[in-house]
Design a protein around this motif. Structure first.
Motif, mmCIF file in Angstrom:
data_model
loop_
_atom_site.group_PDB
_atom_site.id
_atom_site.type_symbol
_atom_site.label_atom_id
_atom_site.label_comp_id
_atom_site.label_asym_id
_atom_site.label_seq_id
_atom_site.Cartn_x
_atom_site.Cartn_y
_atom_site.Cartn_z
ATOM 1 N N MET A 1 -8.907 -1.813 -3.084
ATOM 2 C CA MET A 1 -8.551 -1.285 -1.762
ATOM 3 C C MET A 1 -7.711 -0.027 -1.929
ATOM 4 O O MET A 1 -6.783 0.011 -2.742
ATOM 5 N N PHE A 2 -8.054 1.012 -1.173
ATOM 6 C CA PHE A 2 -7.204 2.204 -1.141
ATOM 7 C C PHE A 2 -6.201 2.073 -0.002
ATOM 8 O O PHE A 2 -6.543 1.651 1.111
ATOM 9 N N LEU A 3 -4.949 2.414 -0.297
ATOM 10 C CA LEU A 3 -3.893 2.469 0.711
ATOM 11 C C LEU A 3 -3.206 3.817 0.517
ATOM 12 O O LEU A 3 -2.431 4.007 -0.423
ATOM 13 N N VAL A 4 -3.519 4.777 1.394
ATOM 14 C CA VAL A 4 -3.108 6.155 1.170
ATOM 15 C C VAL A 4 -2.224 6.642 2.314
ATOM 16 O O VAL A 4 -2.318 6.163 3.452
ATOM 17 N N PRO A 5 -1.330 7.616 2.034
ATOM 18 C CA PRO A 5 -0.485 8.166 3.097
ATOM 19 C C PRO A 5 -1.318 8.955 4.111
ATOM 20 O O PRO A 5 -2.366 9.501 3.781
ATOM 21 N N ALA A 6 -0.810 9.015 5.347
ATOM 22 C CA ALA A 6 -1.557 9.642 6.439
ATOM 23 C C ALA A 6 -1.882 11.108 6.165
ATOM 24 O O ALA A 6 -2.932 11.607 6.568
ATOM 25 N N ASN A 7 -0.987 11.799 5.452
ATOM 26 C CA ASN A 7 -1.237 13.226 5.196
ATOM 27 C C ASN A 7 -2.244 13.464 4.069
ATOM 28 O O ASN A 7 -2.565 14.601 3.749
ATOM 29 N N GLU A 8 -2.756 12.367 3.440
ATOM 30 C CA GLU A 8 -3.750 12.496 2.371
ATOM 31 C C GLU A 8 -4.939 11.571 2.623
ATOM 32 O O GLU A 8 -5.555 11.071 1.699
ATOM 33 N N GLN A 9 -5.254 11.332 3.902
ATOM 34 C CA GLN A 9 -6.203 10.273 4.215
ATOM 35 C C GLN A 9 -7.666 10.639 3.991
ATOM 36 O O GLN A 9 -8.541 9.786 4.086
ATOM 37 N N GLY A 10 -8.012 11.890 3.679
ATOM 38 C CA GLY A 10 -9.401 12.248 3.421
ATOM 39 C C GLY A 10 -9.930 11.580 2.167
ATOM 40 O O GLY A 10 -9.176 11.208 1.267
ATOM 41 N N GLY A 11 -11.241 11.405 2.113
ATOM 42 C CA GLY A 11 -11.871 10.842 0.906
ATOM 43 C C GLY A 11 -12.391 9.438 1.057
ATOM 44 O O GLY A 11 -12.797 8.815 0.065
ATOM 45 N N ALA A 12 -12.398 8.885 2.279
ATOM 46 C CA ALA A 12 -12.862 7.510 2.471
ATOM 47 C C ALA A 12 -14.322 7.358 2.060
ATOM 48 O O ALA A 12 -14.705 6.361 1.429
ATOM 49 N N PHE A 13 -15.158 8.351 2.425
ATOM 50 C CA PHE A 13 -16.585 8.252 2.090
ATOM 51 C C PHE A 13 -16.769 8.149 0.570
ATOM 52 O O PHE A 13 -17.540 7.321 0.078
ATOM 53 N N LYS A 14 -16.062 9.005 -0.190
ATOM 54 C CA LYS A 14 -16.175 8.960 -1.643
ATOM 55 C C LYS A 14 -15.710 7.615 -2.181
ATOM 56 O O LYS A 14 -16.317 7.063 -3.115
ATOM 57 N N ALA A 15 -14.635 7.062 -1.585
ATOM 58 C CA ALA A 15 -14.108 5.776 -2.035
ATOM 59 C C ALA A 15 -15.158 4.670 -1.894
ATOM 60 O O ALA A 15 -15.400 3.895 -2.822
ATOM 61 N N PHE A 16 -15.790 4.601 -0.719
ATOM 62 C CA PHE A 16 -16.794 3.562 -0.492
ATOM 63 C C PHE A 16 -18.029 3.797 -1.357
ATOM 64 O O PHE A 16 -18.674 2.846 -1.808
ATOM 65 N N GLU A 17 -18.350 5.050 -1.601
ATOM 66 C CA GLU A 17 -19.492 5.379 -2.445
ATOM 67 C C GLU A 17 -19.269 4.885 -3.872
ATOM 68 O O GLU A 17 -20.208 4.449 -4.556
ATOM 69 N N LEU A 18 -18.017 4.927 -4.340
ATOM 70 C CA LEU A 18 -17.678 4.465 -5.685
ATOM 71 C C LEU A 18 -17.517 2.954 -5.775
ATOM 72 O O LEU A 18 -17.416 2.412 -6.874
ATOM 73 N N GLY A 19 -17.468 2.275 -4.610
ATOM 74 C CA GLY A 19 -17.388 0.815 -4.646
ATOM 75 C C GLY A 19 -16.117 0.210 -4.095
ATOM 76 O O GLY A 19 -15.858 -0.980 -4.302
ATOM 77 N N ALA A 20 -15.291 0.995 -3.389
ATOM 78 C CA ALA A 20 -14.069 0.444 -2.794
ATOM 79 C C ALA A 20 -14.414 -0.592 -1.725
ATOM 80 O O ALA A 20 -15.419 -0.460 -1.008
ATOM 81 N N ALA A 21 -13.567 -1.607 -1.597
ATOM 82 C CA ALA A 21 -13.795 -2.658 -0.598
ATOM 83 C C ALA A 21 -13.182 -2.305 0.750
ATOM 84 O O ALA A 21 -13.652 -2.774 1.793
ATOM 85 N N ASP A 22 -12.122 -1.479 0.754
ATOM 86 C CA ASP A 22 -11.474 -1.104 2.005
ATOM 87 C C ASP A 22 -10.696 0.187 1.790
ATOM 88 O O ASP A 22 -10.389 0.564 0.652
ATOM 89 N N TYR A 23 -10.366 0.863 2.904
ATOM 90 C CA TYR A 23 -9.643 2.140 2.830
ATOM 91 C C TYR A 23 -8.699 2.188 4.028
ATOM 92 O O TYR A 23 -9.117 2.384 5.169
ATOM 93 N N LEU A 24 -7.401 1.973 3.757
ATOM 94 C CA LEU A 24 -6.394 1.937 4.813
ATOM 95 C C LEU A 24 -5.424 3.106 4.662
ATOM 96 O O LEU A 24 -5.235 3.635 3.557
ATOM 97 N N VAL A 25 -4.817 3.463 5.791
ATOM 98 C CA VAL A 25 -3.863 4.564 5.819
ATOM 99 C C VAL A 25 -2.506 4.026 6.281
ATOM 100 O O VAL A 25 -2.432 3.231 7.220
ATOM 101 N N TYR A 26 -1.448 4.414 5.578
ATOM 102 C CA TYR A 26 -0.104 3.987 5.989
ATOM 103 C C TYR A 26 0.696 5.210 6.445
ATOM 104 O O TYR A 26 0.363 6.337 6.064
ATOM 105 N N PRO A 27 1.743 4.991 7.270
ATOM 106 C CA PRO A 27 2.317 3.684 7.637
ATOM 107 C C PRO A 27 1.410 2.892 8.589
ATOM 108 O O PRO A 27 0.721 3.463 9.421
ATOM 109 N N LEU A 28 1.442 1.568 8.425
ATOM 110 C CA LEU A 28 0.697 0.677 9.295
ATOM 111 C C LEU A 28 1.491 -0.612 9.443
ATOM 112 O O LEU A 28 2.399 -0.905 8.648
ATOM 113 N N ALA A 29 1.186 -1.380 10.478
ATOM 114 C CA ALA A 29 1.906 -2.628 10.731
ATOM 115 C C ALA A 29 1.688 -3.584 9.557
ATOM 116 O O ALA A 29 0.563 -3.723 9.065
#
Length: 590
Positions: free
Chosen positions: A81-109
């Motif tokens: 799972m990727f957990l990335v800061p809001a100011n660096e949130q780009g790249g979700a498509f590449k993450a899933f393409e490589l096999g990531a299970a989830d891609y979240l952005v923090y801060p989050l509840a």
């Protein structure tokens, strides 16, 4: 109950503390790291069920780590799972393409994170656990019995990788096996009871066996140890054990008919011809080059594992060749697997061999062909001369022959055609390989051919001008003119390819003997044993093609590889046409 361990990887120590506390409060156990090396060490020591990673780490990117994990047979099923800061949130498509299970952005509840983690852990039944003490055989346990300890059964020709942490792998040779153990010759160090992994590459995939070191034997401190690995009972081991049993039975049946062959006969040699009658093609007397102690080279290659040479990190020792070792590496800049060829310790101080090593890289770099492994970079790092090249994931033809017995089928003909066309290209570029053999032809997982190891290749123009040639090549596949130390042209490679596919189609090399001098003399003096006597199923037309390639006199061979390829293509088309139903049968069946 198994601990639910999460590996948190982030550059921010405060983030690791805060997020770790949130997950600990939710009932999870956490381990933390800030860079790839630390993360891999934690993965080797813990049964991690989930990886939560930032997009950028202290040493590499998160994508870099994800790509590495997904190519590791031992850890590829661990959810990432990727957990990335809001100011660096780009790249979700590449993450899933490589096999990531989830891609979240923090801060989050905090509860959103916990819910996402709960969901991933609910589907992690297939995540592999780390190795441990082998379980009893299921059938025996059900009957309240223990399996008897079998005597070790000798086996040859099985090369594997062994590791204590699943990150750094060293090569090993299986000497024997029993119902619950593998006996492996390897330079890997360890002590009794330590967990051990064995990785075996086969045509149908890569298998990782779990176990532990039961016993270690050292007969010579300069030679590899013999480790008894007690193997965990699981499906992968059952398949490997059954295959080994069949292989040893096959070897036992053929042993009585085959003379013992020294392993050195398949290796590349460099010799100096003295007193040779070049007209008569007489063999010898030979003056062998000085032998070097292979233990120094072995320890040198092992010392490189884990180090970084410029942009390349050394991961696993793949094997050793005539001039150097080949190490699987990772290009940290371009995020791709590479093969690193490093000049041997014994030759690194000799300027002539350093020049030959550099020449090999330059020769291959100008051979831009699909079936020739490509060179990316050549350099020196901390006085270590190396070059980075295309990483070929697959089996050598030598391994494929050992696994299947022979390649006398349509696929074998396709390999034959491809090798001939590739070497026609090589020869047209004024390069003579001089060391074609099954071990230097690789078949990728996708079924593509790659010709490797141009370590003793030479320019056709240079070899024509040389009058005092060294004897260079592999004794089992050398042309008569190579044996005699004569000047060579492309027809020498044609002979070696003929010998290579003689071996491939029959399962046996053309000439056999107990030492290299005997084998080399056969190439010069002994008529070629009829192929169909070794394998009656080889088509007569194919036998004639190989026999013409292996004519003693170069003038009686094919002129070039394109002529060979054309004849093999015609043969293959004829075989395919005969297998098709006739037009009359098609109409009748309709």
């Amino acid at each position: 109950m198994t601990e639910k361990i999460i590996l948190l990887i982030n550059r921010d120590a405060a983030f690791l503390d805060q997020t770790g506390s949130t997950l600990e409060d939710a009932g999870y156990h956490t381990r933390t790291a800030s860079e790839m090396r630390g993360a891999l060490a934690l993965l080797s020591a813990n049964a991690v069920g989930l990886i939560i990673c930032d997009k950028a780490l202290q040493d590499v990117s998160g994508f870099d780590l994800l790509n590495f994990i997904k190519k590791d047979p031992l850890r590829e099923k661990i959810p990432f799972m990727f957990l990335v800061p809001a100011n660096e949130q780009g790249g979700a498509f590449k993450a899933f393409e490589l096999g990531a299970a989830d891609y979240l952005v923090y801060p989050l509840a905090p509860q959103i994170l916990v819910d996402a983690v709960d969901e991933l852990f609910a589907t992690d039944d297939d995540v592999p656990l780390p190795s441990g003490i082998p379980e009893a055989h299921p059938t025996a346990a059900a009957n309240g019995q223990t399996s008897p300890t079998d005597d070790p059964i000798p086996v040859s020709g099985l090369i594997i990788d062994v590791s204590r942490d699943g990150v750094l792998w060293l090569p090993g040779n299986v000497q024997s096996f029993s119902r619950q153990s593998l006996y492996i010759e390897t330079a890997l160090f360890g002590k009794q009871g330590v967990s051990l992994l064995a990785r075996i590459k086969r045509a149908d995939g890569t298998f990782v066996l779990n176990g532990y070191i039961k016993e270690i034997r050292f007969e010579d401190f300069q030679k590899p140890a013999i480790i008894e690995m007690s193997v965990q009972e699981e499906e992968a081991w059952r398949r490997i054990h059954d295959d080994l049993t069949q292989k040893t039975q096959h070897q036992t049946q053929e042993a009585a008919d085959q003379p013992e062959v020294e392993p050195q006969l398949e290796k590349t040699i460099v010799m100096s011809p003295t007193g040779i009658d070049k007209t008569a093609y007489k063999t010898g007397p030979f003056k062998p080059s000085k032998k070097k102690d292979p233990s120094y080279d072995r320890r040198f290659y092992h010392s490189l594992i884990g180090r970084q040479l410029d942009n390349y990190r050394a991961i696993t020792l793949i094997g050793t060749g005539s001039m150097g070792g080949v190490i699987q590496g990772w290009d940290v800049a371009l995020e791709r697997e590479v093969a690193l060829k490093v000049i041997s310790y014994g030759l690194s101080s000799k300027e002539s061999f350093r020049e030959m090593f550099i020449k090999e890289a330059r020769v291959v770099s100008r051979l831009n062909h699909l079936n020739v492994a490509q060179i990316y970079y050549i350099g020196t790092s901390s006085d270590i001369l190396y070059y980075a090249m295309e990483f070929v994931d697959g089996l050598t033809m030598k391994e494929l022959i050992a696994e299947q017995g022979n390649l006398n089928n349509l696929k074998g003909l396709e390999y034959f055609i491809t090798v001939c066309e590739a070497l026609y290209f090589v020869n047209q570029n004024s390069v003579i390989h001089r060391d074609i053999k099954p071990a230097n032809i690789m078949i990728t997982r996708a079924g593509n051919i790659k010709i490797v190891d141009f370590g003793v290749a030479v320019s056709a123009d240079t070899v024509k001008k040389t009058t005092n040639n060294q004897i260079i090549g592999s004794p089992m596949y050398m042309s008569p003119e190579q044996v005699a130390g004569l000047s060579l042209d492309n027809r020498s490679d044609i002979y070696s390819v003929g010998a290579t596919f003689y071996h491939a189609f029959t399962g046996q090399p053309p000439f056999q003997g107990t030492d290299f001098k005997t084998i080399m003399a056969h190439h010069v003096q002994t008529p070629l044993p009829p192929i169909r006597k070794k394998n009656a199923n080889v088509p007569a037309a194919l036998a004639r093609i190989i026999e013409k390639m292996m004519a003693k006199d170069p003038l009686e061979r094919y002129k070039d590889f394109q002529y060979v390829a054309n004849d093999v293509k015609a043969l293959r088309a004829h075989i395919v046409d005969r297998k098709r139903p006739s037009s009359r049968q098609t109409k009748t069946s309709g």
